[in-house]
Design an enzyme around this catalytic site. Structure first.
Site, PDB file in Angstrom:
ATOM      1  N   ASP A  56       0.841  -1.195   0.000  1.00 60.13           N
ATOM      2  CA  ASP A  56       0.000   0.000   0.000  1.00 60.13           C
ATOM      3  C   ASP A  56       0.881   1.251   0.000  1.00 60.13           C
ATOM      4  O   ASP A  56       1.675   1.458   0.909  1.00 60.13           O
ATOM      5  CB  ASP A  56      -0.866  -0.054   1.258  1.00 60.13           C
ATOM      6  CG  ASP A  56      -1.818   1.112   1.325  1.00 60.13           C
ATOM      7  OD1 ASP A  56      -2.463   1.382   0.310  1.00 60.13           O
ATOM      8  OD2 ASP A  56      -1.892   1.752   2.378  1.00 60.13           O
ATOM      9  N   THR A  89      -3.424   5.149  -3.851  1.00 60.11           N
ATOM     10  CA  THR A  89      -2.412   5.979  -3.208  1.00 60.11           C
ATOM     11  C   THR A  89      -1.088   5.910  -3.947  1.00 60.11           C
ATOM     12  O   THR A  89      -0.315   6.849  -3.905  1.00 60.11           O
ATOM     13  CB  THR A  89      -2.212   5.560  -1.752  1.00 60.11           C
ATOM     14  OG1 THR A  89      -2.009   4.148  -1.719  1.00 60.11           O
ATOM     15  CG2 THR A  89      -3.405   5.913  -0.923  1.00 60.11           C
ATOM     16  N   THR A  90      -0.816   4.783  -4.578  1.00 58.86           N
ATOM     17  CA  THR A  90       0.436   4.675  -5.311  1.00 58.86           C
ATOM     18  C   THR A  90       0.366   5.459  -6.614  1.00 58.86           C
ATOM     19  O   THR A  90       1.268   6.216  -6.955  1.00 58.86           O
ATOM     20  CB  THR A  90       0.757   3.202  -5.626  1.00 58.86           C
ATOM     21  OG1 THR A  90       0.572   2.444  -4.445  1.00 58.86           O
ATOM     22  CG2 THR A  90       2.167   3.038  -6.104  1.00 58.86           C
ATOM     23  N   ASP A 394      -8.641  -0.963   2.165  1.00 59.55           N
ATOM     24  CA  ASP A 394      -8.699  -0.400   0.814  1.00 59.55           C
ATOM     25  C   ASP A 394      -9.962  -0.866   0.091  1.00 59.55           C
ATOM     26  O   ASP A 394     -10.651  -0.087  -0.560  1.00 59.55           O
ATOM     27  CB  ASP A 394      -7.475  -0.836  -0.004  1.00 59.55           C
ATOM     28  CG  ASP A 394      -6.255  -0.006   0.333  1.00 59.55           C
ATOM     29  OD1 ASP A 394      -6.331   0.743   1.322  1.00 59.55           O
ATOM     30  OD2 ASP A 394      -5.246  -0.111  -0.378  1.00 59.55           O
TER      31      ASP A 394
END
Lengths: 545, 538
Positions: A56, A89-90, A394
């Protein structure tokens, strides 16, 4: 010291930009390899020696100790995406870094930063508009298949990717269970923080299950208490059920040994009185956020009730809400005496203790007021259960956002590629300097499918070319019957396919926000042309001159 | 920086003792150098195309800003003269709230022209007086550009605020923030004193989360940190609230540390328990009797503001309790809700209560909570702006920008005049002063001319920051103004020179420019008069 006479360093102009971009690229490179279904995990060891294994982006960046101020902006960006969307998020970090890298190149060929900024803003606005008008696929709340697929897509890159069919079902069911009506708006809301995730290591992760009810990781206050209560009346207290003690500042002076005994008895009586109040009101499950000593246990055991002590306030509050109990902070009543109101009790069909793995858990089932969802995660070791928890979080977010926004887009680089083609065409309609910035924005978007392909060890150039052809075709023909606009990557086979059909889905809001946030962060950093770092103030030694 | 004479150490010392004028010249030049360096530091952030500075302070906190005053305040300068420039920027911030960068840039340019004048052998006092003369003329000429402002014409005010916001990070939100600032200030204008407003009546509350788009104006009060107590299940929403502001605590009195209560008998234990309860119950009864249903309790470090017992009773009575109200907010709250703070329970009477239509805990769209008091009395003059931002950096910058916006509106209320922006007034003044200089003779003429040239630094820098050719822009502007196009300026929409800058809605309050010119001139005159620098040993 420079001519201005500041205590510290100062960088200006191109130096700052290059150093900022370098710092941001460094951050992006850290998370780059964890993007996508074939992305790999990072093992992070902190100074104490605690190990975290994760995929994550937000978690990885949180653990990094970032010094550079511009890099901090990027770390905050991923935190923001995590908070607002929970997924992506990446990719948001990669996108921002790519935008910055390209902007820096443009500045080197003497394009003014403000021009690039306005170009990026324009591009981001157009992109968001295009997603909403062309790329979304509307869904309804009952479309379980799509929800499951969206959850699966978010899990693909994680450790539970191979068992995604089990976990996706868990996630969708859990989120559905906690549906409530909004406080003011009346719209359905999915407060995912009220999904109670309990981790217990042991057995395989496939054994994880969803419990319709509340699971509390605690034991009965005494082993002699009954393990199961049916038709439970739950009392939630925020009171110490210990032998009564006078407050500070009150001294007890005894001159007669008989009095000593009386005082002791009085102390016990106060507690006995209180427990009696509870029991006579009908309570048979008593939770307190504070202590419960042996004396109290004794009374509860005699009455055949379950007592739970040191229940964390947060859990206490949720149980109170679900059972319809009121949290009581004091027994005092207006006549300076003590009483306990029956209406403060909550109800549950059954409350029982059961051991899972090494630990005992208390289950609350059939609670009167609200349905509650608890997920018990199993896994080979603690690091694994931790990572499963993060992945589940997530997925909860994804399901929640999908339900809220009511639409999905195709994943696997489909949206990025479509936008890239669209913006590239759009840039050719601009006759100002912004054209070049919009074109770069379009190019920057292709970074996501490129990295996806690279991480999967596929030929990224070939795949991107194929994708580009399909998307370009879809935008040039009038009616896109075959749905070329949903074309994305199949990273297992290394092919291009219709990703909407194959169930690679992401909530629209995740993509929209990622583009907005990444652009905003890139602009924030682009606007900086001067960096002043002040030296930390030295502590002055007292008495020295 | 000045170099010591090439001669040996001893000789130079001797020379310094005997040749005083040499030393004073050095001091002056050093001062000028330092001040110029400061103005160079902020010049790239001037104008709508200006850039931001990132500052990492001694504690490692990062700040990104475009606001001249903030940049200089954070830079922690050492040189005493440099500090003077920081102060004028601050003074401009207090006086006009905007133009904090221009004032410093202009002062720097003035000092630069001083250097030339000094070199020609003109005495500093003459320069100083010449500048003063030039300033007076400039201010007169400035009035020629003035357009009157009608406070009822909101559109005009909004345009003005948008100009001020155009250089900030939040410029893309200016269409939303500008009307907000205008509404806020206009609402608090006191009809009895129509020429001033007290910005303290507008409280800016920052709450992390959401985006700048979620920023809103609230007629009432918003608490972001304090919330209605939930511990005992107290109410979260009260309509037709009667609000009491308490400056005492609702908890049992504590004995002093040294004193203690001694009990000898078990019956006394009961008594102590009951006594405490009775005390609280009495307090609660008195509160109920006064009719209050919302209690705001001032923060106290001595005792707990409330305890479980009092919360329990108050919740039972349906009274909302908000604790930890900051000392400095008391005045604002009193003003907004028209209430009188109460320092002792005996003084709590119905007429000391304030009224509010609604007091409730509101969930913002990102599920964070604030306490909001709305429906305040009609005569109340205070209001709140709730600022949202996605991260601390953006939030702080939004806060500063809103402050600037409010100040712009305030300066319009103070001196109801507008002038064009985009470098037009500076070129206009420069032209007028040059003409004036031609009618004068002697050193004064030189000084006025130098002042006129220094004014051109503003359009010059604007053009430079926008990536234009500054020399072409400034000379063309001069040319146009000479053809009496006195509103010609640099337009940022298309990055070119426009005949009438006001058609692009680039306008600013006259007060900003006026105060910037006066402050900069005064500061320069002061620096000129310094001829020695003594650093006292500690």
């Amino acid at each position: 010291m420079s001519a201005v006479g500041i205590r510290g360093e100062r960088d200006q102009g191109q130096d700052v930009r290059t150093s900022n971009v370098t710092a941001v690229m460094a951050i992006a490179n850290v998370v780059k390899t964890s993007l996508g279904p074939q992305g790999l995990d990072k093992m992070l060891v902190d100074e104490i020696g605690d190990v975290v294994i994760t995929n994550d982006g937000a978690t990885i960046l949180k653990q990094l100790e970032v010094e550079h101020p511009a890099a901090k902006v990027i770390v905050e960006l991923s935190q923001l995406q995590d908070k607002e969307v929970g997924d992506g998020t990446t990719s948001v970090v990669i996108l921002a870094a790519e935008l910055l890298k390209r902007a820096n190149e443009l500045i080197k060929i003497k394009v003014h930063p403000t021009t690039i900024i306005s170009g990026y803003k324009l591009a981001a606005r157009q992109a968001v508009k295009y997603i909403q008008s062309h790329l979304v696929h509307k869904i309804t709340e009952d479309d379980t298949e799509i929800l499951l697929n969206a959850a699966k897509t978010s899990m693909n890159s994680k450790i539970i990717g191979s068992e995604s069919h089990i976990f996706a079902k868990l996630a969708v069911d859990a989120v559905r269970l906690i549906k409530t009506q909004g406080y003011i708006t009346g719209k359905p809301k999915y407060p995912i923080q009220s999904i109670n995730v309990v981790k217990s290591h042991g057995q395989s992760s496939n054994q994880s299950e969803l419990v319709r009810g509340y699971v509390l990781q605690t034991q009965r206050a005494s082993q002699q208490m009954v393990t199961k209560v049916k038709n439970a009346k739950v009392a939630c207290l925020d009171i110490n059920l210990n032998k009564f003690k006078m407050q500070m500042g009150v001294q007890i002076l005894v001159d007669d040994p008989n009095n000593l005994e009386k005082i002791r008895k009085k102390e016990m009586d106060v507690l006995k009185e209180r427990i009696h109040l509870l029991l006579s009101a009908g309570a048979n499950v008593i939770l307190t956020s504070k202590g419960m000593d042996d004396l109290a246990n004794k009374y509860l055991v005699e009455a055949g009730a379950i007592g739970l002590r040191r229940v964390p306030k947060e859990h206490l509050r949720r149980i109170a809400r679900a059972t319809g109990a009121k949290i009581i902070t004091t027994f005092a009543n207006e006549e300076t005496g003590e009483s306990f109101d029956v209406s403060s009790l909550g109800e549950a069909e059954e409350v029982y203790e059961e051991a899972i793995g090494d630990n005992d858990y208390i289950f609350f089932k059939g609670m009167k007021k609200e349905q509650s969802a608890s997920i018990i995660l199993r896994g080979a070791n603690e690091m694994m259960t931790d990572e499963i928890e993060r992945s589940m979080h997530d997925s909860f977010c994804v399901v929640k956002r999908t339900l809220e926004s009511g639409s999905v887009v195709a994943g696997g680089g489909a949206v990025e590629m479509a936008l890239s083609i669209y913006l590239d065409d759009f840039s050719r309609t601009l006759d100002t300097v912004e054209q070049i910035a919009v074109a770069e924005f379009a190019e920057a978007l292709t970074a996501i499918p490129k990295i996806l392909a690279t991480n999967a060890a596929k030929d990224s150039i070939e795949l991107i070319s194929k994708l580009r052809v399909l998307h370009s075709k879809s935008q040039s023909i009038k009616i896109d019957e075959k749905g070329f606009k949903y074309s994305g990557l199949d990273l297992i086979k290394g092919e291009v396919r219709h990703n909407l059909k194959h169930g690679i889905l992401e909530p629209t809001v995740s993509k929209v926000k990622a583009i907005k946030f990444a652009t905003e962060a890139a602009i924030t950093i682009l606007r900086i042309d001067d960096m002043i770092k002040l030296e930390p103030k030295k502590e002055q030694m007292p008495g020295r001159h | 920086m000045s170099q010591p004479p090439q001669a040996s150490q001893q000789q130079s010392q001797k020379a310094n003792t005997f040749n005083k004028s040499e030393k004073t010249k050095d001091i002056r030049l050093t001062n000028i150098q330092a001040a110029k360096a400061v103005s160079d530091a902020v010049r790239t952030s001037l104008g709508p195309r200006g850039m931001d500075k990132m500052i990492q302070d001694a504690k490692g906190q990062v700040l990104i800003t475009n606001d001249g005053a903030t940049i200089l305040k954070q830079m922690d300068l050492v040189h005493p003269t440099a500090k003077m420039l920081v102060e004028i920027s601050h003074a401009q911030d207090v006086e006009a709230g905007d133009g904090t960068t221009s004032v410093v840039v202009f002062a720097g340019a003035l000092l630069k022209s001083c250097e030339v004048l000094l070199e020609k052998g003109i005495h500093p006092t003459t320069i100083s007086e010449g500048f003063q003369f030039a300033l007076e003329n400039a201010l007169e000429a400035l009035d020629e550009l003035k357009k009157p402002v009608d406070l009822d014409n909101k559109q005009q005010l909004i345009e003005c605020v948008q100009t001020a916001l155009s250089s900030k990070v939040v410029s893309s939100n200016s269409t939303q923030l500008a009307p907000l600032a205008v509404d806020a200030v206009l609402r608090i204008v006191d009809p009895l004193k129509p020429n001033n407003v007290d910005l303290k009546d507008i409280k800016i509350v920052k709450k992390l989360g959401g985006t700048i788009d979620d920023t809103e104006l609230v007629e009432g009060i918003v608490f972001s940190n304090q919330k209605a107590s939930q511990t005992a299940g107290g109410p979260q929403k009260i309509e037709n609230a009667k609000v009491a502001l308490l400056q005492f605590c609702l908890s049992a009195p504590k004995t002093d540390v040294e004193n203690s209560i001694a009990i000898k008998d078990y019956t006394e234990m009961d008594k102590i328990l009951k006594e405490e309860r009775k005390y609280i119950i009495d307090l609660v009864k008195k509160i109920v009797a006064s009719g209050a249903n919302v209690l705001l309790i001032q923060k106290s470090i001595l005792r707990d503001a409330v305890n479980d017992l009092s919360l329990h009773f108050l919740a039972k009575k349906g009274i909302m309790v908000v604790k930890d109200i900051e000392r400095e907010d008391v005045e604002f709250i009193s003003k907004t809700l028209c209430l009188v703070p109460v320092a002792h329970i005996d003084q709590l009477t119905p007429e000391k209560l304030g009224t509010a239509g609604l007091v409730e805990t509101v969930f913002l769209n990102d599920e964070s909570k604030v306490l909001r008091i709305t429906g305040v009395p009609a005569q109340s003059k205070a209001l709140t702006i709730l600022v949202r931002g996605s991260n601390q950096l953006v939030l702080d910058e939004a806060d500063r920008s809103i402050h600037d916006a409010l100040c712009v509106v305030r300066s319009l209320v103070k001196s109801k005049g507008l002038i064009p922006g985009g470098g037009a007034p500076e070129i206009h003044l420069s032209l007028k002063l040059t003409q004036k200089a031609n009618t004068l003779t002697g050193a004064r003429s030189m000084c006025v001319r130098a002042f006129a040239e220094a004014l051109e630094v503003i359009p010059y820098t604007l053009a430079e920051n926008a990536g234009l050719n500054p020399i072409n822009v400034v000379t063309e502007l001069r040319n146009r103004h000479l053809k009496s196009q006195k509103f010609a300026g640099i337009g940022m929409k298309k990055n070119n020179i426009v005949d009438d800058i006001t058609t692009e809605q680039v306008v600013q309050p006259i007060l900003v420019t006026r105060s910037a010119l006066s402050l900069a001139t005064e500061c320069v005159r002061m620096i000129l008069k310094i001829d020695d620098l003594v650093i006292s040993a500690r």
